[in-house]
Motif scaffolding. Structure first.
Motif, PDB file in Angstrom:
ATOM      1  N   UNK A 159      -1.890 -48.427 -63.224  1.00 32.57           N
ATOM      2  CA  UNK A 159      -0.587 -47.893 -63.339  1.00 32.57           C
ATOM      3  C   UNK A 159       0.492 -48.869 -62.705  1.00 32.57           C
ATOM      4  N   UNK A 160       1.535 -48.891 -63.342  1.00 32.23           N
ATOM      5  CA  UNK A 160       2.529 -49.529 -62.770  1.00 32.23           C
ATOM      6  C   UNK A 160       3.858 -48.778 -62.654  1.00 32.23           C
ATOM      7  N   UNK A 161       3.636 -47.951 -61.670  1.00 39.16           N
ATOM      8  CA  UNK A 161       4.892 -46.803 -61.386  1.00 39.16           C
ATOM      9  C   UNK A 161       6.363 -47.411 -61.283  1.00 39.16           C
ATOM     10  N   UNK A 162       7.184 -46.990 -61.891  1.00 40.91           N
ATOM     11  CA  UNK A 162       8.519 -47.359 -61.813  1.00 40.91           C
ATOM     12  C   UNK A 162       9.223 -46.367 -60.556  1.00 40.91           C
ATOM     13  N   UNK A 163       9.711 -46.985 -59.538  1.00 46.31           N
ATOM     14  CA  UNK A 163      10.375 -46.059 -58.556  1.00 46.31           C
ATOM     15  C   UNK A 163       9.041 -46.070 -57.518  1.00 46.31           C
ATOM     16  N   UNK A 164       9.257 -44.771 -56.703  1.00 45.69           N
ATOM     17  CA  UNK A 164       8.392 -44.623 -55.792  1.00 45.69           C
ATOM     18  C   UNK A 164       7.039 -44.441 -56.160  1.00 45.69           C
ATOM     19  N   UNK A 165       5.977 -44.939 -55.786  1.00 45.85           N
ATOM     20  CA  UNK A 165       4.600 -44.971 -55.860  1.00 45.85           C
ATOM     21  C   UNK A 165       4.000 -43.744 -55.109  1.00 45.85           C
ATOM     22  N   UNK A 166       3.964 -42.532 -55.557  1.00 47.05           N
ATOM     23  CA  UNK A 166       3.505 -41.098 -55.057  1.00 47.05           C
ATOM     24  C   UNK A 166       2.090 -41.293 -54.419  1.00 47.05           C
ATOM     25  N   UNK A 213      -3.638 -25.922 -33.447  1.00 51.21           N
ATOM     26  CA  UNK A 213      -3.601 -27.267 -34.016  1.00 51.21           C
ATOM     27  C   UNK A 213      -3.165 -27.588 -35.472  1.00 51.21           C
ATOM     28  N   UNK A 214      -3.251 -26.349 -36.240  1.00 48.29           N
ATOM     29  CA  UNK A 214      -2.636 -26.430 -37.358  1.00 48.29           C
ATOM     30  C   UNK A 214      -1.238 -26.174 -37.328  1.00 48.29           C
ATOM     31  N   UNK A 215      -0.557 -25.243 -36.592  1.00 51.14           N
ATOM     32  CA  UNK A 215       0.786 -25.189 -36.318  1.00 51.14           C
ATOM     33  C   UNK A 215       1.190 -26.623 -36.150  1.00 51.14           C
ATOM     34  N   UNK A 216       0.949 -27.153 -34.960  1.00 53.47           N
ATOM     35  CA  UNK A 216       1.448 -28.472 -34.620  1.00 53.47           C
ATOM     36  C   UNK A 216       1.217 -29.379 -35.677  1.00 53.47           C
ATOM     37  N   UNK A 217      -0.041 -29.859 -36.224  1.00 51.17           N
ATOM     38  CA  UNK A 217      -0.464 -30.547 -37.202  1.00 51.17           C
ATOM     39  C   UNK A 217       0.666 -30.566 -38.568  1.00 51.17           C
ATOM     40  N   UNK A 218       0.889 -29.247 -38.946  1.00 50.69           N
ATOM     41  CA  UNK A 218       1.628 -29.064 -40.143  1.00 50.69           C
ATOM     42  C   UNK A 218       3.079 -29.841 -40.006  1.00 50.69           C
ATOM     43  N   UNK A 219       3.529 -29.534 -38.798  1.00 45.77           N
ATOM     44  CA  UNK A 219       4.829 -30.213 -38.558  1.00 45.77           C
ATOM     45  C   UNK A 219       4.812 -31.816 -38.233  1.00 45.77           C
ATOM     46  N   UNK A 220       3.766 -32.262 -37.822  1.00 47.39           N
ATOM     47  CA  UNK A 220       3.485 -33.673 -37.968  1.00 47.39           C
ATOM     48  C   UNK A 220       3.221 -34.202 -39.200  1.00 47.39           C
ATOM     49  N   UNK A 221       2.534 -33.511 -40.172  1.00 43.78           N
ATOM     50  CA  UNK A 221       2.382 -33.929 -41.463  1.00 43.78           C
ATOM     51  C   UNK A 221       3.679 -33.975 -42.290  1.00 43.78           C
ATOM     52  N   UNK A 222       4.386 -32.941 -42.156  1.00 44.27           N
ATOM     53  CA  UNK A 222       5.728 -32.810 -42.773  1.00 44.27           C
ATOM     54  C   UNK A 222       6.633 -33.984 -42.459  1.00 44.27           C
ATOM     55  N   UNK A 223       6.637 -34.267 -41.131  1.00 42.69           N
ATOM     56  CA  UNK A 223       7.564 -35.416 -40.571  1.00 42.69           C
ATOM     57  C   UNK A 223       7.084 -36.766 -40.974  1.00 42.69           C
ATOM     58  N   UNK A 224       5.673 -36.807 -41.203  1.00 41.35           N
ATOM     59  CA  UNK A 224       4.977 -38.125 -41.568  1.00 41.35           C
ATOM     60  C   UNK A 224       5.381 -38.325 -43.172  1.00 41.35           C
ATOM     61  N   UNK A 225       5.312 -37.282 -43.806  1.00 46.19           N
ATOM     62  CA  UNK A 225       5.535 -37.317 -45.331  1.00 46.19           C
ATOM     63  C   UNK A 225       6.723 -37.773 -45.596  1.00 46.19           C
ATOM     64  N   UNK A 250       8.059 -41.206 -47.346  1.00 48.97           N
ATOM     65  CA  UNK A 250       8.608 -41.220 -48.767  1.00 48.97           C
ATOM     66  C   UNK A 250       9.853 -41.949 -48.712  1.00 48.97           C
ATOM     67  N   UNK A 251      10.703 -41.787 -47.491  1.00 47.58           N
ATOM     68  CA  UNK A 251      12.034 -42.438 -47.374  1.00 47.58           C
ATOM     69  C   UNK A 251      11.798 -43.900 -47.333  1.00 47.58           C
ATOM     70  N   UNK A 252      10.601 -44.256 -46.505  1.00 42.51           N
ATOM     71  CA  UNK A 252      10.342 -45.754 -46.255  1.00 42.51           C
ATOM     72  C   UNK A 252      10.145 -46.471 -47.665  1.00 42.51           C
ATOM     73  N   UNK A 253       9.239 -45.773 -48.504  1.00 43.10           N
ATOM     74  CA  UNK A 253       8.665 -46.099 -49.918  1.00 43.10           C
ATOM     75  C   UNK A 253       9.788 -46.374 -50.700  1.00 43.10           C
ATOM     76  N   UNK A 254      10.773 -45.174 -50.708  1.00 42.49           N
ATOM     77  CA  UNK A 254      11.932 -45.277 -51.663  1.00 42.49           C
ATOM     78  C   UNK A 254      12.862 -46.402 -51.201  1.00 42.49           C
ATOM     79  N   UNK A 255      13.005 -46.718 -49.858  1.00 38.32           N
ATOM     80  CA  UNK A 255      14.119 -47.911 -49.323  1.00 38.32           C
ATOM     81  C   UNK A 255      13.483 -49.197 -49.630  1.00 38.32           C
ATOM     82  N   UNK A 256      12.217 -49.137 -49.695  1.00 44.77           N
ATOM     83  CA  UNK A 256      11.929 -50.573 -49.913  1.00 44.77           C
ATOM     84  C   UNK A 256      11.309 -51.033 -51.479  1.00 44.77           C
ATOM     85  N   UNK A 257      11.458 -49.732 -52.315  1.00 41.18           N
ATOM     86  CA  UNK A 257      11.124 -50.058 -53.814  1.00 41.18           C
ATOM     87  C   UNK A 257      12.137 -50.649 -54.549  1.00 41.18           C
TER      88      UNK A 257
END
Length: 89
Positions: A8-15, A55-67, A71-78
């Motif tokens: 694939x050759x995605x245009x924009x962010x490579x999800x 662990x699920x509650x704390x991990x969910x927050x970590x996952x969301x912030x990481x995602x 995404x913002x990094x990928x969008x900025x560098x695309x």
């Protein structure tokens, strides 16, 4: 006959890249954060069920912030087609 390898050759962010990077970073960053949060918090976590829920509650927050950060990094560098990147100026 070899199998066809699709590319694939995605245009924009490579999800796909965003999802894979989020997965890896969440494990690498999330495990120490959950362990540190369990040690630092004064909450008593007596049972395995309570520990898993914590662990699920704390991990969910970590996952969301990481995602969001990945995404913002990928969008900025695309570089969109037709644009000149900052490195090429």
């Amino acid at each position: 006959m070899p199998d066809v390898v699709e590319e694939t050759d995605p245009e924009g962010v490579d999800y796909g890249w965003v999802m894979q990077t989020t997965f890896v970073l969440t494990i690498v960053v999330g495990a120490p954060v959950v362990a540190l949060a369990a040690v630092v918090s004064d909450a008593s976590i007596p049972t395995w069920t309570a520990q898993a829920a914590f662990a699920v509650r704390v991990g969910a927050v970590v996952w969301f912030l990481t995602a969001v950060c990945v995404y913002l990094y990928a969008r900025r560098t695309t570089v969109e087609p037709g644009e000149v990147s900052a490195d090429e100026e």
